[in-house]
Design a protein around this motif. Sequence first.
Motif, PDB file in Angstrom:
ATOM      1  N   LYS A   9    -102.676  55.619 -37.760  1.00  0.00           N
ATOM      2  CA  LYS A   9    -103.834  55.146 -36.997  1.00  0.00           C
ATOM      3  C   LYS A   9    -104.073  55.996 -35.744  1.00  0.00           C
ATOM      4  CE  LYS A   9    -105.501  50.819 -34.972  1.00  0.00           C
ATOM      5  NZ  LYS A   9    -105.131  49.426 -34.687  1.00  0.00           N
ATOM      6  N   THR A  10    -102.996  56.334 -35.009  1.00  0.00           N
ATOM      7  CA  THR A  10    -103.153  57.022 -33.732  1.00  0.00           C
ATOM      8  C   THR A  10    -102.790  58.495 -33.785  1.00  0.00           C
ATOM      9  OG1 THR A  10    -100.902  56.496 -33.038  1.00  0.00           O
ATOM     10  CG2 THR A  10    -102.621  54.905 -32.478  1.00  0.00           C
TER      11      THR A  10
ATOM     12  N   ALA B  92     -98.848  52.745 -37.464  1.00  0.00           N
ATOM     13  CA  ALA B  92     -99.316  53.140 -36.132  1.00  0.00           C
ATOM     14  C   ALA B  92     -99.493  54.646 -36.044  1.00  0.00           C
ATOM     15  CB  ALA B  92     -98.339  52.654 -35.069  1.00  0.00           C
TER      16      ALA B  92
ATOM     17  N   VAL C 214     -90.935  49.623 -31.643  1.00  0.00           N
ATOM     18  CA  VAL C 214     -91.938  48.799 -32.331  1.00  0.00           C
ATOM     19  C   VAL C 214     -92.635  47.874 -31.346  1.00  0.00           C
ATOM     20  CG1 VAL C 214     -92.279  47.140 -34.203  1.00  0.00           C
ATOM     21  CG2 VAL C 214     -90.628  48.956 -34.478  1.00  0.00           C
TER      22      VAL C 214
ATOM     23  N   ASP D 177    -100.901  45.975 -31.702  1.00  0.00           N
ATOM     24  CA  ASP D 177    -101.409  45.543 -33.017  1.00  0.00           C
ATOM     25  C   ASP D 177    -102.872  45.721 -33.087  1.00  0.00           C
ATOM     26  OD1 ASP D 177     -98.975  44.912 -34.098  1.00  0.00           O
ATOM     27  OD2 ASP D 177     -98.970  42.913 -33.245  1.00  0.00           O
TER      28      ASP D 177
ATOM     29  N   LYS E  64     -94.367  49.462 -39.797  1.00  0.00           N
ATOM     30  CA  LYS E  64     -95.207  49.356 -38.591  1.00  0.00           C
ATOM     31  C   LYS E  64     -95.321  50.705 -37.900  1.00  0.00           C
ATOM     32  CE  LYS E  64     -94.323  44.507 -37.468  1.00  0.00           C
ATOM     33  NZ  LYS E  64     -93.735  43.568 -36.496  1.00  0.00           N
ATOM     34  N   ARG E  65     -94.235  51.450 -37.827  1.00  0.00           N
ATOM     35  CA  ARG E  65     -94.262  52.780 -37.197  1.00  0.00           C
ATOM     36  C   ARG E  65     -95.180  53.730 -37.951  1.00  0.00           C
ATOM     37  NH1 ARG E  65     -88.018  52.154 -36.905  1.00  0.00           N
ATOM     38  NH2 ARG E  65     -87.755  51.315 -34.809  1.00  0.00           N
TER      39      ARG E  65
ATOM     40  N   LYS F 160     -93.631  48.534 -28.449  1.00  0.00           N
ATOM     41  CA  LYS F 160     -94.686  49.253 -27.716  1.00  0.00           C
ATOM     42  C   LYS F 160     -95.919  49.520 -28.562  1.00  0.00           C
ATOM     43  CE  LYS F 160     -91.577  51.540 -24.497  1.00  0.00           C
ATOM     44  NZ  LYS F 160     -91.128  52.837 -23.965  1.00  0.00           N
ATOM     45  N   ILE F 161     -95.834  49.232 -29.858  1.00  0.00           N
ATOM     46  CA  ILE F 161     -96.991  49.458 -30.736  1.00  0.00           C
ATOM     47  C   ILE F 161     -97.962  48.306 -30.564  1.00  0.00           C
ATOM     48  CG2 ILE F 161     -97.745  49.674 -33.135  1.00  0.00           C
ATOM     49  CD1 ILE F 161     -94.996  50.901 -33.757  1.00  0.00           C
TER      50      ILE F 161
END
Length: 101
Positions: free
Chosen positions: A88-89, A85, A96, A101, A81-82, A98-99
């Motif tokens: 993507k960003t 993200a 995790v 979706d 997930k990190r 604070k990410i």
Amino acid sequence: MLKKIAYALPSVCAAGFVLAVTTFSAAAYDGQTCVAPGNCWEPKPGFPAKIAGSKYDPKHNPKELAKQSESITAMEERNAKRVAAFKKTGKFVYEVEKIAD
């Protein structure tokens, strides 16, 4: 007479110490029973030569052993997930939660 006893006492103690050391070293491992050159392992007195099946064999609980693999799987999911993200960003977020979706 007290002086004679005081002088004799250290020599008696020293003789007892020497006797104790020589007795202990005679009972200690001598390295003479070798399976192969350099492989001279022997169990301590009172312990079995093979641990498997003896009372010293640890009985591992499968549930306890599975805990580590479960925690590693959860860690890999969080890291995935990190990374997603970050790709993507362009910004790395450790938490995790604070990410978005």
